[in-house]
Design a protein around this motif. Structure first.
Motif, PDB file in Angstrom:
ATOM      1  N   ARG A 103      -2.098  -7.936   0.399  1.00  0.00           N
ATOM      2  CA  ARG A 103      -2.482  -6.806   1.336  1.00  0.00           C
ATOM      3  C   ARG A 103      -1.164  -6.686   2.212  1.00  0.00           C
ATOM      4  NH1 ARG A 103      -6.467  -7.853   6.509  1.00  0.00           N
ATOM      5  NH2 ARG A 103      -5.965  -5.873   7.359  1.00  0.00           N
ATOM      6  N   SER A 104      -1.088  -5.511   2.429  1.00  0.00           N
ATOM      7  CA  SER A 104       0.030  -5.225   3.474  1.00  0.00           C
ATOM      8  C   SER A 104      -0.689  -4.077   4.493  1.00  0.00           C
ATOM      9  CB  SER A 104       1.020  -4.647   2.902  1.00  0.00           C
ATOM     10  OG  SER A 104       1.912  -4.344   4.031  1.00  0.00           O
ATOM     11  N   GLY A 105      -1.229  -4.669   5.517  1.00  0.00           N
ATOM     12  CA  GLY A 105      -2.112  -3.567   6.656  1.00  0.00           C
ATOM     13  C   GLY A 105      -3.177  -3.141   5.730  1.00  0.00           C
ATOM     14  N   ARG A 106      -3.142  -1.685   5.797  1.00  0.00           N
ATOM     15  CA  ARG A 106      -4.143  -0.880   4.988  1.00  0.00           C
ATOM     16  C   ARG A 106      -4.019  -0.910   3.432  1.00  0.00           C
ATOM     17  NH1 ARG A 106      -7.803   1.706   7.927  1.00  0.00           N
ATOM     18  NH2 ARG A 106      -7.846   1.332   9.977  1.00  0.00           N
ATOM     19  N   VAL A 107      -3.052  -1.546   3.006  1.00  0.00           N
ATOM     20  CA  VAL A 107      -2.806  -1.346   1.595  1.00  0.00           C
ATOM     21  C   VAL A 107      -3.078  -2.555   0.923  1.00  0.00           C
ATOM     22  CG1 VAL A 107      -1.204  -0.910  -0.144  1.00  0.00           C
ATOM     23  CG2 VAL A 107      -1.019   0.428   1.992  1.00  0.00           C
ATOM     24  N   PHE A 108      -4.071  -2.532  -0.070  1.00  0.00           N
ATOM     25  CA  PHE A 108      -4.019  -3.426  -1.043  1.00  0.00           C
ATOM     26  C   PHE A 108      -3.848  -3.386  -2.205  1.00  0.00           C
ATOM     27  CE2 PHE A 108      -7.357  -3.475   2.384  1.00  0.00           C
ATOM     28  CZ  PHE A 108      -7.743  -4.942   2.736  1.00  0.00           C
ATOM     29  N   LEU A 109      -3.670  -4.688  -2.985  1.00  0.00           N
ATOM     30  CA  LEU A 109      -3.194  -4.786  -4.670  1.00  0.00           C
ATOM     31  C   LEU A 109      -4.534  -5.375  -5.252  1.00  0.00           C
ATOM     32  CD1 LEU A 109       0.331  -5.974  -4.574  1.00  0.00           C
ATOM     33  CD2 LEU A 109      -0.230  -3.711  -4.554  1.00  0.00           C
ATOM     34  N   ALA A 110      -4.855  -4.778  -6.604  1.00  0.00           N
ATOM     35  CA  ALA A 110      -5.908  -5.374  -7.286  1.00  0.00           C
ATOM     36  C   ALA A 110      -5.512  -5.290  -8.577  1.00  0.00           C
ATOM     37  CB  ALA A 110      -7.048  -4.771  -6.908  1.00  0.00           C
ATOM     38  N   GLY A 111      -6.044  -6.146  -9.360  1.00  0.00           N
ATOM     39  CA  GLY A 111      -5.855  -6.295 -10.884  1.00  0.00           C
ATOM     40  C   GLY A 111      -4.339  -6.421 -11.364  1.00  0.00           C
ATOM     41  N   ASP A 112      -3.763  -5.915 -12.535  1.00  0.00           N
ATOM     42  CA  ASP A 112      -2.639  -6.163 -12.689  1.00  0.00           C
ATOM     43  C   ASP A 112      -1.292  -6.045 -11.859  1.00  0.00           C
ATOM     44  OD1 ASP A 112      -3.460  -7.080 -15.233  1.00  0.00           O
ATOM     45  OD2 ASP A 112      -2.036  -6.050 -16.574  1.00  0.00           O
ATOM     46  N   ALA A 113      -1.531  -5.088 -10.560  1.00  0.00           N
ATOM     47  CA  ALA A 113      -0.925  -4.956  -9.701  1.00  0.00           C
ATOM     48  C   ALA A 113      -0.564  -6.198  -8.895  1.00  0.00           C
ATOM     49  CB  ALA A 113      -1.260  -3.788  -8.774  1.00  0.00           C
ATOM     50  N   ALA A 114      -1.346  -6.969  -8.870  1.00  0.00           N
ATOM     51  CA  ALA A 114      -1.496  -8.168  -8.002  1.00  0.00           C
ATOM     52  C   ALA A 114      -1.134  -9.265  -8.797  1.00  0.00           C
ATOM     53  CB  ALA A 114      -2.744  -8.336  -7.258  1.00  0.00           C
ATOM     54  N   HIS A 115      -1.518  -9.522 -10.135  1.00  0.00           N
ATOM     55  CA  HIS A 115      -1.229 -10.304 -10.946  1.00  0.00           C
ATOM     56  C   HIS A 115      -1.022 -10.158 -12.563  1.00  0.00           C
ATOM     57  CE1 HIS A 115      -5.572  -9.787 -11.601  1.00  0.00           C
ATOM     58  NE2 HIS A 115      -5.742 -10.060 -10.184  1.00  0.00           N
ATOM     59  N   ILE A 116      -0.207 -10.803 -12.916  1.00  0.00           N
ATOM     60  CA  ILE A 116       0.139 -10.520 -14.384  1.00  0.00           C
ATOM     61  C   ILE A 116      -0.148 -11.819 -15.217  1.00  0.00           C
ATOM     62  CG2 ILE A 116       1.931  -9.801 -16.147  1.00  0.00           C
ATOM     63  CD1 ILE A 116       3.234  -8.489 -13.529  1.00  0.00           C
ATOM     64  N   HIS A 117      -0.981 -11.493 -16.495  1.00  0.00           N
ATOM     65  CA  HIS A 117      -1.217 -12.572 -17.251  1.00  0.00           C
ATOM     66  C   HIS A 117      -0.738 -12.744 -18.676  1.00  0.00           C
ATOM     67  CE1 HIS A 117      -5.141 -13.210 -14.744  1.00  0.00           C
ATOM     68  NE2 HIS A 117      -4.705 -12.213 -14.339  1.00  0.00           N
ATOM     69  N   SER A 118      -0.716 -13.388 -19.446  1.00  0.00           N
ATOM     70  CA  SER A 118      -0.836 -13.340 -20.777  1.00  0.00           C
ATOM     71  C   SER A 118      -1.884 -12.756 -21.405  1.00  0.00           C
ATOM     72  CB  SER A 118      -0.412 -14.919 -21.139  1.00  0.00           C
ATOM     73  OG  SER A 118      -0.764 -15.118 -22.486  1.00  0.00           O
ATOM     74  N   PRO A 119      -1.740 -11.901 -22.249  1.00  0.00           N
ATOM     75  CA  PRO A 119      -2.832 -11.303 -22.737  1.00  0.00           C
ATOM     76  C   PRO A 119      -3.449 -12.223 -23.757  1.00  0.00           C
ATOM     77  CG  PRO A 119      -0.842  -9.965 -23.286  1.00  0.00           C
ATOM     78  CD  PRO A 119      -0.440 -11.079 -22.526  1.00  0.00           C
TER      79      PRO A 119
ATOM     80  N   ASP B 129       2.122   2.923   5.893  1.00  0.00           N
ATOM     81  CA  ASP B 129       1.019   2.834   6.597  1.00  0.00           C
ATOM     82  C   ASP B 129       1.230   3.053   7.717  1.00  0.00           C
ATOM     83  OD1 ASP B 129      -0.708   1.320   8.197  1.00  0.00           O
ATOM     84  OD2 ASP B 129      -0.899  -0.461   6.820  1.00  0.00           O
ATOM     85  N   ARG B 130       0.231   3.782   8.510  1.00  0.00           N
ATOM     86  CA  ARG B 130       0.576   4.632   9.998  1.00  0.00           C
ATOM     87  C   ARG B 130      -0.296   3.889  11.025  1.00  0.00           C
ATOM     88  NH1 ARG B 130       5.071   7.337   9.217  1.00  0.00           N
ATOM     89  NH2 ARG B 130       5.236   8.945   7.893  1.00  0.00           N
ATOM     90  N   GLY B 131      -0.873   2.664  10.411  1.00  0.00           N
ATOM     91  CA  GLY B 131      -1.640   1.900  11.561  1.00  0.00           C
ATOM     92  C   GLY B 131      -3.176   2.375  11.389  1.00  0.00           C
ATOM     93  N   SER B 132      -3.597   3.334  11.657  1.00  0.00           N
ATOM     94  CA  SER B 132      -4.798   3.801  11.727  1.00  0.00           C
ATOM     95  C   SER B 132      -4.967   4.449  10.499  1.00  0.00           C
ATOM     96  CB  SER B 132      -5.281   4.395  12.929  1.00  0.00           C
ATOM     97  OG  SER B 132      -4.350   5.707  12.751  1.00  0.00           O
ATOM     98  N   TYR B 133      -4.348   4.720   9.767  1.00  0.00           N
ATOM     99  CA  TYR B 133      -4.605   5.273   8.263  1.00  0.00           C
ATOM    100  C   TYR B 133      -3.209   5.198   7.525  1.00  0.00           C
ATOM    101  CZ  TYR B 133      -1.872   9.268  10.182  1.00  0.00           C
ATOM    102  OH  TYR B 133      -0.649  10.016  10.491  1.00  0.00           O
ATOM    103  N   VAL B 134      -3.214   5.443   5.931  1.00  0.00           N
ATOM    104  CA  VAL B 134      -2.255   5.166   5.494  1.00  0.00           C
ATOM    105  C   VAL B 134      -1.715   6.811   4.820  1.00  0.00           C
ATOM    106  CG1 VAL B 134      -1.194   4.287   3.444  1.00  0.00           C
ATOM    107  CG2 VAL B 134      -2.990   3.083   4.333  1.00  0.00           C
ATOM    108  N   GLU B 135      -0.497   7.163   4.666  1.00  0.00           N
ATOM    109  CA  GLU B 135      -0.146   8.341   4.204  1.00  0.00           C
ATOM    110  C   GLU B 135       0.453   8.135   2.968  1.00  0.00           C
ATOM    111  OE1 GLU B 135       1.314  11.187   7.399  1.00  0.00           O
ATOM    112  OE2 GLU B 135       3.058  10.764   6.413  1.00  0.00           O
ATOM    113  N   ALA B 136      -0.024   8.908   1.867  1.00  0.00           N
ATOM    114  CA  ALA B 136       0.475   8.670   0.477  1.00  0.00           C
ATOM    115  C   ALA B 136       1.041   9.871   0.151  1.00  0.00           C
ATOM    116  CB  ALA B 136      -0.725   8.150  -0.394  1.00  0.00           C
TER     117      ALA B 136
END
Ligand code: FAD
Length: 531
Positions: free
Chosen positions: A298-314, A155-162
């Motif tokens: 979330r960490s600054g300009r980076v967000f997590l969604a779906g299984d990256a953020a929560h792991i469920h029992s199928p 995270d570079r502040g005003s953008y993210v470098e990936a």
């Protein structure tokens, strides 16, 4: 990678060198969460890239159940019809207790579903859901960049470098936001230093998608609380194909490598008393249950969604549904934040974690508790299964929860609740979707992106048909801010707790949740859209 794709035009590339890309959103992972995020980015006017490390879509059925609230999100995205066509609604659930001596039959279609256009659990394999979402993405001009893996994010502040790798070529992508939709072992999560503690549920399951020669009713599910462990049979849309999920001993850890149709037949007969005639096994897998929620989404300009953020029992069947709803919630917020003043922009982005982390936590915790009761060998859990559970699930009120509750229609982002726990017409609740008497529902009259107003006019007939000229209304009051406006009779909400008793205006969020509610737009001023 398709470098000449219009959305990728800002990318300049030269093999093996450091490049830059200017794009609003970079999405990592093309599972259901990532595809939803990409479609929503485009529908909301953002530029997007979506990278996926696999060379093509997986053919495993994985998530099988799509719930009503997810269908409402799919309707906003314009894919509900295709998803419905790919699936079959469950007509009923049969719960078998005490070695099959007691059976409770729950007619899912007859439950009080209330104000939704999707009154069912839909059985649809995950690869079909992903196919429909990818077609929608393509239709909007987007493209999945297959065989392209994220290696790092900064995270570079005003953008993210990936840094992403494709065919051995390294590319640096500069994105406004990075969305980690890269599943349970998320690189984005790890790179952002966000912890996710997994807790093992102490149960091992065998899963198989298999055809039957038996004449089991095609659209009814079965759940057996057998002494040897939990056993579930889920109908799949393909005729005679079923998903079976069987709790097995953890010492059977290599069962998946030895099991064949004959062994499946033995297992099904022992647990369910069904002469199944197993053949044509299209997928078989074995997994240990675990669950957990990321400490931050979330960490600054980076967000997590779906299984990256929560792991469920199928076993709970909520993972895909929660991921799709995360992605939808996040993308309208990012889009709105670009038009908002800095303070409001920050509130919008912070709202993602505030709403979705709590939702995921409640979901994961609830499913973990249910799974423990259904699988634990302890005396108390065994008694709950054999004595208490059959009594509880025979009650109509409990069965009704399998409709709106499991369908996520009662999910509210605020704590106030009406009678029987239903949400009330207030900020943070889902806007009801009543029929308006002309073969349509309220949602059909609202836009599919952006905010809008619903005016409940108690002077109208209640049919919702005498919609005043909205241009005139806009001229009368600048407080409407030029947003689309739909007028309904206040009786449209007659079945809802907290129904309006006088003229009421509702500011509706892009996800059809209530942003603000009062007696007129002036009293809402300055609206939550300013500030
Ligand atoms: C057997 C089984 C049954 C299930 N049943 C249900 C059900 O009935 N209902 C339900 O709602 N859920 C169910 N689930 C859960 C559901 O499958 C997941 O919750 C869902 O797949 C999550 O979607 P996602 O897009 O967040 O993550 P995923 O589907 O895991 O997608 C993540 C994607 O990111 C890609 N990726 C990972 N790392 C990188 C990287 N570094 N760079 C680029 N790409 C990367 C992966 O290749 C993958 O394609 C089930 C799961 C399993 C295993």
């Amino acid at each position: 990678m398709t470098p000449d794709h219009p959305l990728n035009r800002a990318t300049s590339q030269s093999k093996g060198s450091r490049d830059t890309a200017e794009v609003d959103v970079l999405i990592i992972g093309a599972g259901p969460t990532g595809l939803t995020a990409a479609v929503e980015a485009l529908r909301n006017g953002l530029t997007v890239r979506i990278v996926e490390r696999q060379p093509e879509r997986g053919m495993f059925s994985k998530a099988l159940v799509v719930h009503a609230r997810t269908m409402e999100v799919f309707a906003l995205m314009g894919v509900d019809g295709d998803i419905r066509k790919a699936g079959t609604p469950f007509a009923a659930l049969n719960l078998h207790f005490n070695n099959r001596k007691k059976r409770v039959h729950v007619d899912l279609l007859e439950q009080p579903w209330g104000d939704t256009a999707y009154p069912y659990w839909l059985s649809v394999p995950q690869h079909d859901t992903e196919r429909v979402l990818e077609n929608r993405l393509t239709g909007l001009g987007g493209v999945v960049e297959w065989s392209t893996a994220l290696r790092s994010v900064e995270d570079r502040g005003s953008y993210v470098e990936a840094t992403v790798i494709h065919d051995g070529t390294t590319e640096i992508v500069r994105a406004g936001w990075v969305i980690g939709c890269d599943g349970g072992r998320s690189t984005v999560r790890e790179q952002s230093g966000i912890a996710l503690k997994r807790a093992g549920a102490g149960a091992t399951f065998l899963l198989a998608d298999v055809k039957t020669t038996s004449d089991l009713i095609e659209n009814e599910g079965h759940l057996f609380l057998a002494p040897e462990g939990l056993f579930i049979l889920v109908p799949m849309p393909e005729p005679r194909r079923w998903r079976l999920i069987a709790q097995v001993s953890s010492s059977d850890d290599k069962m998946v490598t030895t099991v064949d149709s004959a062994r499946l037949d033995e297992l099904i007969y022992a647990r369910a008393g069904i002469t199944f005639g197993a053949h044509d096994v299209s997928w078989i897998s074995q997994f240990n249950l675990s669950h957990g929620v990321a400490e931050r989404f979330r960490s600054g300009r980076v967000f997590l969604a779906g299984d990256a953020a929560h792991i469920h029992s199928p076993v709970g069947g909520q993972g895909l549904n929660t991921g799709v709803q995360d992605a939808h919630n996040l993308m309208w917020r990012i889009s709105e934040s670009r038009r908002a003043a800095p303070e409001r922009a920050e509130r919008l982005l912070a709202g993602y974690q505030a709403e979705r982390q709590g939702t995921a936590g409640a979901m994961v915790g609830g499913v973990a508790r249910m799974t423990a009761i259904m699988t634990s060998p302890g005396l108390l859990a065994r008694r709950l299964r054999s004595v208490v559970a059959p009594l509880i699930v025979s009650r109509g009120l409990v069965q009704a929860k399998l409709a709106r509750g499991v369908g996520m229609l009662n999910l509210s982002y605020e704590k106030r609740r009406g009678l029987r726990g239903t949400p009330i017409l207030s900020v943070g609740s889902r806007l009801p979707n009543p029929e308006l008497g002309e073969g349509d529902r309220l949602y059909d009259r609202l836009p599919t992106t952006g905010y809008s107003w619903v005016v409940c006019d108690d002077s109208s007939t209640g049919s919702g048909s005498d919609v005043p000229d909205t241009d005139t209304l806009h001229e009368e009051s600048p407080y409407w801010m030029g947003l689309p406006l739909v007028v309904v009779g206040s009786s449209a909400f007659h079945q809802h707790d907290g129904k309006p008793r006088r003229s009421t205006v509702i500011l509706v969020r892009p996800d059809r949740y209530i942003a603000a509610v009062d007696s007129n737009p002036e009293s809402l001023w300055p609206t939550p859209l300013l500030g």
